[in-house]
Design an enzyme around this catalytic site. Structure first.
Site: not given
Ligand code: GAL
Length: 302
Positions: A127, A183
């Site tokens: 990430d 996202d």
């Protein structure tokens, strides 16, 4: 990093967020077997953010959360491996992860990859939060080098959200997939906008390295059955990693039917590996297409 054609499975984030535990991971592995999903190719059981203690140990190693993962990650890897499955883990190219401030791997890349490899981890999602003002290139290159040294058998999934066009450089870093979007949320608008953002990178996808428009929301309740069917079909056509994001322990028969559709899965897994893209757009109706076989010289274009 290891390519392999079986680049799909399940991930904890879209349903559980930080509410994960080793029971959930074990029961999910059991459910993947019992429902027949593993047999269809859903092999990776991927733990997302929130698995670690907030502090490293005195030697600087990451430590599994003592309350929620008391048996540790190695025990979980052994458990899923015994069932013929693979285990995925999550870390971050920054000082801390995105949600609960567990440690990131920036400046600990080699140590962390060695730890993951020693636990038997098969997949790393990496990430992009808390970058300490350092460039994407520097931070992901550091992890790429560590993976080349100590993580050759670990699938490398870059979660850089598409900010700096990772489709153009992630494969060169040994990436096996790279997010092309922020996202996903469990609704039609979010899903179709991920698909659109992902579409323009189609030419960069191919065996060993795939565009990732984020994980599946099928079965999480925010879309209709028809919408979920579209979601799954678009991801399959786009050669996206098919990572189930619902609670497979309690999914409905409708959800199971959608994600078990063998013809759709076969489109995702065809040997050519060309990402389908939008070929038609007409008053709100859109069509996607992709070649299924290598074309003869002089043959049509897609
Ligand atoms: C985001 C990432 C999500 C999830 C989350 C965890 O940055 O895109 O997929 O991993 O972090 O905190």
């Amino acid at each position: 990093a290891s390519a392999g054609r079986r680049r799909w499975g399940w991930n904890s984030w879209n349903h559980f967020y930080c509410g994960i535990s080793e029971e959930i991971i074990r029961e999910t592995a059991d459910a993947l077997i019992n429902t027949g999903l593993a047999q269809l190719g859903y092999k990776y059981v991927n733990i997302d953010d929130c698995w670690a203690e907030l502090n490293r140990d005195y030697q600087g190693n990451m430590v599994p959360n003592k309350r929620t993962f008391p048996s540790g990650i190695k025990a979980l890897a052994d458990y899923v491996h015994a069932k013929g499955l693979k285990l995925g883990i999550y870390s971050d190219a920054g000082t801390q992860t995105c949600s609960n401030k567990m440690p990131g791997s920036l400046d600990h890349e080699e140590q962390d990859v060695k730890t993951f490899a020693s636990w038997g981890v098969d997949y790393l999602k990496y990430d992009n939060c808390n970058d300490a003002g350092r460039s994407v290139n520097e931070r992901y290159t550091r992890m790429s080098n560590a993976m080349k040294k100590y993580g050759q058998n670990i699938f490398f999934s870059l979660c850089e959200w598409g900010n700096e066009n990772p489709a153009t450089w992630a494969r060169g870093m040994g990436g096996n997939s790279w997010r092309t979007t922020g996202d996903i949320a469990d609704n039609w608008g979010s899903m179709t906008s991920r698909a659109d953002q992902n579409d323009k990178w189609a030419s960069y996808a191919g065996p060993g390295g795939w565009n990732d428009p984020d994980m599946l929301e099928v079965g999480n309740g925010g879309m209709s059955e028809a919408e979920y069917r579209s979601h799954f079909s678009i991801w399959a056509l786009a050669k996206a990693p098919l990572l189930i994001g619902c609670d497979v322990r309690s999914m409905s028969p409708q959800t199971k039917t959608i994600i078990s559709n063998q013809e759709v899965i076969a489109v995702n897994q065809d040997s050519l590996g060309v990402q389908g893209k939008k070929v038609q757009s007409d008053g709100g109706l859109e069509g996607m297409g992709r070649p299924a076989q290598r074309q003869q010289k002089g043959g049509g274009s897609m």
